[in-house]
Design an enzyme around this catalytic site. Structure first.
Site, short mmCIF file in Angstrom:
data_model
loop_
_atom_site.label_atom_id
_atom_site.label_comp_id
_atom_site.label_asym_id
_atom_site.label_seq_id
_atom_site.Cartn_x
_atom_site.Cartn_y
_atom_site.Cartn_z
N HIS A 26 -3.11 -1.26 -4.94
CA HIS A 26 -4.60 -1.37 -4.15
C HIS A 26 -4.81 0.16 -4.03
O HIS A 26 -4.05 0.92 -3.63
CB HIS A 26 -4.92 -2.43 -3.69
CG HIS A 26 -4.42 -1.73 -2.46
ND1 HIS A 26 -5.85 -1.41 -1.19
CD2 HIS A 26 -3.36 -1.82 -1.79
CE1 HIS A 26 -4.77 -1.33 0.12
NE2 HIS A 26 -3.76 -1.82 -0.33
N SER A 65 0.79 -1.32 0.28
CA SER A 65 0.11 0.41 0.37
C SER A 65 0.65 1.12 -0.26
O SER A 65 1.12 1.18 -1.09
CB SER A 65 -1.06 -0.21 1.56
OG SER A 65 -1.69 -1.54 0.92
#
Lengths: 257, 76
Positions: free
Chosen positions: A154, A131
């Site tokens: 993501h 992330s």
């Protein structure tokens, strides 16, 4: 108890030229080392010119996370980077990552700091750089990923107060764009590839996005090379040598007219 | 605060509504720290509040480390 001190005090006063037993400590250290250790100098580990910084667990930002989280606090990392930049003994910084992500502002702040240090920086992803760990992982001059390490790419999720208006989603898109822009400007991945990885469906069980493992991260251009600690240190030492060589002023032949 | 983490938010924020641990400010040498007291003269570092720049490079001052500090210094 106090009575016993008086004779000593008197003795000192009466014989000021008498050498004190403490004078033995003033012996030449080399001679003392030979007597005590059998060598001229005591073995010492030596000071490293590389500063190692670890970014682990959650990157903690403006809010203190509950204690079950293992966190890296940005208010400590940022002055650490300033100190590393300022310290003349430190010639390079090695950043070791094993993070699950965290605060966007804090993560991007750390990434920007690493990217703008004038000294050589090498990042090494061990375990995971997920992330918001992705921009930190690409922020160094050269990035490495261990063969088994993973990176989850993501989109940012909504959290906190959500108002169901288009502006909320525009704000979220802007936040995400900051991350995307940083990653594509500090790595070899193209915007198209990175967004494809970010919005891919069917890869993650509870989210959209992609998990890239070791070689895949290099193949997509997110990370520069697959390697471990030895590779990262070798690269950092090479960069330090090159920086030293370039900082030595060229010797001119004679005086400037 | 916008979190971008792969962990489920319910795991990350579990216990967010609970009372935080009580902290206090202490001096350890020339360094002012915010700590969670764990025993007499001993605490877990929450953050460094005031120190020289090079003190940030001392690994013993990393948040989460246990530090021994002297009782209240009257000079402070």
């Amino acid at each position: 108890m106090t009575d016993s001190l008086y004779p000593i005090k008197t003795l000192i006063n009466e014989q000021p030229d008498q050498p004190m037993p403490d004078d033995k400590k003033k012996m030449n250290p080399a001679v003392e080392n030979i007597q005590q250790l059998g060598t001229a100098s005591a073995p010492s580990p030596g000071e490293s010119n590389i500063y190692c910084m670890t970014i682990i667990g959650q990157v903690e930002g403006h809010m203190i996370l509950p204690p079950q989280n293992k966190t890296t606090k940005y208010e400590h990392i940022i002055p650490q980077l300033v100190a590393a930049e300022q310290n003349p003994k430190i010639e390079g910084v090695l950043i070791v990552l094993n993070t699950v992500g965290g605060d966007v502002e804090a993560g991007l702040a750390i990434a920007e700091m690493i990217a703008t240090i004038s000294k050589p920086t090498v990042t090494l992803v061990l375990g995971g750089g997920h992330s918001i760990g992705v921009p930190i992982a690409v922020a160094g001059d050269k990035s490495f990923i261990a063969e088994t390490a993973t990176m989850t790419i993501h989109p940012i999720r909504l959290n906190g107060l959500v108002i169901g208006v288009p502006q909320t989603f525009e704000y979220l898109d802007k936040m995400q764009e900051r991350v995307v822009r940083f990653v594509i400007s500090h790595s070899n991945v193209t915007e198209q590839t990175f967004k494809q990885l970010m919005f891919k469906t069917g890869e993650l069980t509870r989210d959209i996005g992609t998990t890239v493992i070791g070689m895949d991260a290099v193949k997509h251009g997110v990370i520069d090379a697959v390697g471990g600690l030895g590779d990262a240190l070798r690269e950092l030492n090479n960069m330090i040598e090159m920086r030293r060589a370039s900082s030595v002023a060229p010797v001119g032949g004679g005086l400037t007219q | 605060m916008t979190l971008h983490t792969m962990l489920p938010l319910e795991l990350v924020l579990q216990g967010f509504d609970q009372e935080p641990e009580p902290t206090c400010e202490v001096w350890s040498g020339d360094v002012k720290l915010e700590i969670v007291p764990v025993a007499q003269g001993m605490g877990r570092i929450v953050r460094v509040l005031q120190c020289k720049l090079e003190d940030y490079l001392r690994p013993e001052l990393t948040p989460g480390s246990i530090i021994y500090y002297a009782a209240d210094n009257p000079n402070r």
